[in-house]
Design an enzyme around this catalytic site. Structure first.
Site, PDB file in Angstrom:
ATOM      1  CE1 TYR A 162      -4.153   1.033  -0.596  1.00  0.00           C
ATOM      2  CE2 TYR A 162      -4.748   0.162   1.538  1.00  0.00           C
ATOM      3  CZ  TYR A 162      -5.109   0.708   0.337  1.00  0.00           C
ATOM      4  OH  TYR A 162      -6.429   0.941   0.068  1.00  0.00           O
ATOM      5  CD  GLU A 169      -2.046   5.148  -6.467  1.00  0.00           C
ATOM      6  OE1 GLU A 169      -2.792   6.010  -5.986  1.00  0.00           O
ATOM      7  OE2 GLU A 169      -2.268   3.920  -6.329  1.00  0.00           O
TER       8      GLU A 169
HETATM    9  C1  LIG Z   1     -11.789  11.303  -7.999  1.00  0.00           C
HETATM   10  C2  LIG Z   1     -10.555  11.726  -7.354  1.00  0.00           C
HETATM   11  C3  LIG Z   1     -10.190  10.890  -6.181  1.00  0.00           C
HETATM   12  C4  LIG Z   1      -9.009  11.414  -5.480  1.00  0.00           C
HETATM   13  C5  LIG Z   1      -8.659  10.627  -4.259  1.00  0.00           C
HETATM   14  C6  LIG Z   1      -7.428  11.086  -3.680  1.00  0.00           C
HETATM   15  C7  LIG Z   1      -6.887  10.344  -2.493  1.00  0.00           C
HETATM   16  C8  LIG Z   1      -7.086   8.901  -2.387  1.00  0.00           C
HETATM   17  C9  LIG Z   1      -6.121   8.179  -1.532  1.00  0.00           C
HETATM   18  C10 LIG Z   1      -6.247   6.722  -1.825  1.00  0.00           C
HETATM   19  C11 LIG Z   1      -4.947   6.041  -1.951  1.00  0.00           C
HETATM   20  C12 LIG Z   1      -5.124   4.719  -2.668  1.00  0.00           C
HETATM   21  C13 LIG Z   1      -3.827   4.217  -3.131  1.00  0.00           C
HETATM   22  C14 LIG Z   1      -3.926   2.861  -3.802  1.00  0.00           C
HETATM   23  O1  LIG Z   1      -4.467   2.994  -5.087  1.00  0.00           O
HETATM   24  C15 LIG Z   1      -2.566   2.262  -3.858  1.00  0.00           C
HETATM   25  C16 LIG Z   1      -2.634   0.772  -3.926  1.00  0.00           C
HETATM   26  O2  LIG Z   1      -3.645   0.143  -4.024  1.00  0.00           O
HETATM   27  S1  LIG Z   1      -1.140  -0.005  -3.807  1.00  0.00           S
HETATM   28  C17 LIG Z   1      -1.507  -1.725  -3.712  1.00  0.00           C
HETATM   29  C18 LIG Z   1      -1.925  -2.162  -2.323  1.00  0.00           C
HETATM   30  N1  LIG Z   1      -3.324  -1.908  -2.102  1.00  0.00           N
HETATM   31  C19 LIG Z   1      -4.129  -2.636  -1.288  1.00  0.00           C
HETATM   32  O3  LIG Z   1      -3.710  -3.580  -0.656  1.00  0.00           O
HETATM   33  C20 LIG Z   1      -5.557  -2.240  -1.170  1.00  0.00           C
HETATM   34  C21 LIG Z   1      -6.373  -2.966  -2.117  1.00  0.00           C
HETATM   35  N2  LIG Z   1      -7.746  -2.582  -1.997  1.00  0.00           N
HETATM   36  C22 LIG Z   1      -8.592  -3.139  -1.153  1.00  0.00           C
HETATM   37  O4  LIG Z   1      -8.263  -4.020  -0.413  1.00  0.00           O
HETATM   38  C23 LIG Z   1     -10.026  -2.659  -1.183  1.00  0.00           C
HETATM   39  O5  LIG Z   1     -10.213  -1.870  -2.289  1.00  0.00           O
HETATM   40  C24 LIG Z   1     -10.476  -1.941   0.102  1.00  0.00           C
HETATM   41  C25 LIG Z   1     -11.813  -1.277  -0.155  1.00  0.00           C
HETATM   42  C26 LIG Z   1      -9.434  -0.880   0.514  1.00  0.00           C
HETATM   43  C27 LIG Z   1     -10.635  -2.957   1.217  1.00  0.00           C
HETATM   44  O6  LIG Z   1     -11.395  -4.026   0.829  1.00  0.00           O
HETATM   45  P1  LIG Z   1     -12.579  -4.608   1.730  1.00  0.00           P
HETATM   46  O7  LIG Z   1     -13.135  -3.564   2.613  1.00  0.00           O
HETATM   47  O8  LIG Z   1     -13.546  -5.253   0.820  1.00  0.00           O
HETATM   48  O9  LIG Z   1     -11.854  -5.588   2.694  1.00  0.00           O
HETATM   49  P2  LIG Z   1     -11.897  -7.138   2.705  1.00  0.00           P
HETATM   50  O10 LIG Z   1     -11.159  -7.666   1.538  1.00  0.00           O
HETATM   51  O11 LIG Z   1     -11.374  -7.552   4.037  1.00  0.00           O
HETATM   52  O12 LIG Z   1     -13.435  -7.521   2.527  1.00  0.00           O
HETATM   53  C28 LIG Z   1     -14.460  -7.148   3.441  1.00  0.00           C
HETATM   54  C29 LIG Z   1     -15.646  -8.070   3.258  1.00  0.00           C
HETATM   55  O13 LIG Z   1     -16.216  -7.932   1.965  1.00  0.00           O
HETATM   56  C30 LIG Z   1     -16.085  -9.153   1.234  1.00  0.00           C
HETATM   57  N3  LIG Z   1     -15.814  -8.795  -0.142  1.00  0.00           N
HETATM   58  C31 LIG Z   1     -15.271  -7.654  -0.574  1.00  0.00           C
HETATM   59  N4  LIG Z   1     -15.163  -7.640  -1.896  1.00  0.00           N
HETATM   60  C32 LIG Z   1     -15.635  -8.822  -2.308  1.00  0.00           C
HETATM   61  C33 LIG Z   1     -15.781  -9.419  -3.576  1.00  0.00           C
HETATM   62  N5  LIG Z   1     -15.399  -8.795  -4.695  1.00  0.00           N
HETATM   63  N6  LIG Z   1     -16.326 -10.652  -3.631  1.00  0.00           N
HETATM   64  C34 LIG Z   1     -16.711 -11.307  -2.522  1.00  0.00           C
HETATM   65  N7  LIG Z   1     -16.605 -10.786  -1.283  1.00  0.00           N
HETATM   66  C35 LIG Z   1     -16.078  -9.565  -1.186  1.00  0.00           C
HETATM   67  C36 LIG Z   1     -14.948  -9.856   1.912  1.00  0.00           C
HETATM   68  O14 LIG Z   1     -14.967 -11.227   1.726  1.00  0.00           O
HETATM   69  C37 LIG Z   1     -15.233  -9.485   3.352  1.00  0.00           C
HETATM   70  O15 LIG Z   1     -16.362 -10.199   3.829  1.00  0.00           O
HETATM   71  P3  LIG Z   1     -16.427 -10.760   5.312  1.00  0.00           P
HETATM   72  O16 LIG Z   1     -16.123  -9.616   6.245  1.00  0.00           O
HETATM   73  O17 LIG Z   1     -17.804 -11.265   5.435  1.00  0.00           O
HETATM   74  O18 LIG Z   1     -15.393 -11.827   5.380  1.00  0.00           O
END
Ligand SMILES: CCCCCCCCCCCCC[C@@H](O)CC(=O)SCCNC(=O)CCNC(=O)[C@H](O)C(C)(C)COP(=O)(O)OP(=O)(O)OC[C@H]1O[C@@H](n2cnc3c(N)ncnc32)[C@H](O)[C@@H]1OP(=O)(O)O
Length: 240
Positions: A162, A169
């Site tokens: 992250y 970015e």
């Molecule tokens: C328009 C102008 C905008 C300007 C914005 C300016 C500032 C923004 C700052 C933002 C910075 C972002 C930088 C970023 O882009 C850099 C990177 O990504 S680098 C690479 C590393 N990144 C990561 O590791 C993050 C990846 N992203 C995520 O993990 C997700 O998008 C996030 C929303 C952050 C978190 O995901 P989530 O909340 O879903 O967490 P979980 O995975 O633990 O899931 C929670 C529960 O939901 C179920 N789930 C979620 N998605 C699915 C799916 N597709 N299918 C099935 N189930 C899903 C998951 O199983 C969990 O369920 P439960 O709790 O019941 O187990």
């Protein structure tokens, strides 16, 4: 400051776990398999390019179509949260997805001179590793056959990836600033028939500043998920 479980800054919706309908399960399984495959295709294309060309120059151009398609397809994640088939806040997912859409369409796609910067490779690699892990985690989880190493990777890789992705970015946007200033792209100067002005250069600076409050929210959200999933910590449930 880290958002606590009780504060409302970018609050997660922790509702009681309801079983998904067969249709929702089928759709999410299809969606996650497609996304895993898409990001795997990107990974293979990037490895092949680097191996054959021995340079990062031209890498973005060679993978841009696939990247744009799969990252734009991820807009559906906001809808998944909004309709409640995924238990994550629309806000958290919205910030994550929209910031990527912004990077893909309004930064790398639009500002050609930066497409060969090393910083682009930095975030492309972190995004790719993250998304292969994340979507395969969701897929195996839905199929009730989740290997521990995928779960471990999902909730550990982000600790390093992250911040690296964010640095990539921010460096890319920073590198784009002189080109945007020089070209005046996407900007509207007065006087004009709409009587409004817009400065894309300033907009990019605001986006960069927005990372300061927003990125920690996402990072702490993930740390919280990590504690819940890997260490079984009970997170206080909130009802709407
Ligand atoms: C328009 C102008 C905008 C300007 C914005 C300016 C500032 C923004 C700052 C933002 C910075 C972002 C930088 C970023 O882009 C850099 C990177 O990504 S680098 C690479 C590393 N990144 C990561 O590791 C993050 C990846 N992203 C995520 O993990 C997700 O998008 C996030 C929303 C952050 C978190 O995901 P989530 O909340 O879903 O967490 P979980 O995975 O633990 O899931 C929670 C529960 O939901 C179920 N789930 C979620 N998605 C699915 C799916 N597709 N299918 C099935 N189930 C899903 C998951 O199983 C969990 O369920 P439960 O709790 O019941 O187990």
């Amino acid at each position: 400051m880290a958002p606590s479980e009780e504060d409302g800054s970018m609050e997660e919706k922790e509702t009681k776990k309801k079983p998904l309908s067969p249709f929702a399960t089928a759709w999410l399984t299809f969606y996650n398999i497609t996304m895993t495959a898409g990001w795997l295709v990107l990974a293979v294309a990037m490895i092949r390019f680097s191996y054959q060309k021995r340079t990062h120059k031209g890498l973005y151009r060679s993978i841009q179509k696939t990247l744009k398609f799969f990252q734009t397809f991820a807009l559906l994640e906001i809808i998944h949260c909004a309709v409640g088939i995924v238990r994550t806040s629309v806000l958290v997912t919205g910030v994550q997805v929209m910031s990527r859409i912004f990077m893909v369409w309004f930064v790398i796609h639009s500002i050609r001179p930066i497409q060969n910067e090393e910083s682009v490779v930095l975030f492309l690699v972190t995004w790719t590793v993250t998304e292969i892990t994340r979507y395969s985690f969701y897929t195996f989880n839905l199929l009730n056959h989740l290997p521990y190493f995928i779960k471990w990777a999902r909730y550990n890789f982000f600790i390093i990836l992250y911040p690296i992705g964010v640095v990539g970015e921010l460096l890319t946007i920073y590198g784009a600033l002189p080109f945007v200033k020089k070209s005046g792209m996407y900007s509207l100067r007065l006087p004009n028939k709409f009587n409004v002005s817009f400065d894309y250069y300033t907009c990019l600076i605001i986006v960069m500043i927005a990372y300061i409050p927003l990125f920690p929210q996402l990072y702490f959200h993930m740390l919280r998920q990590r504690r819940k999933v890997l260490h079984g910590e009970v997170i206080k449930e909130k009802e709407d």
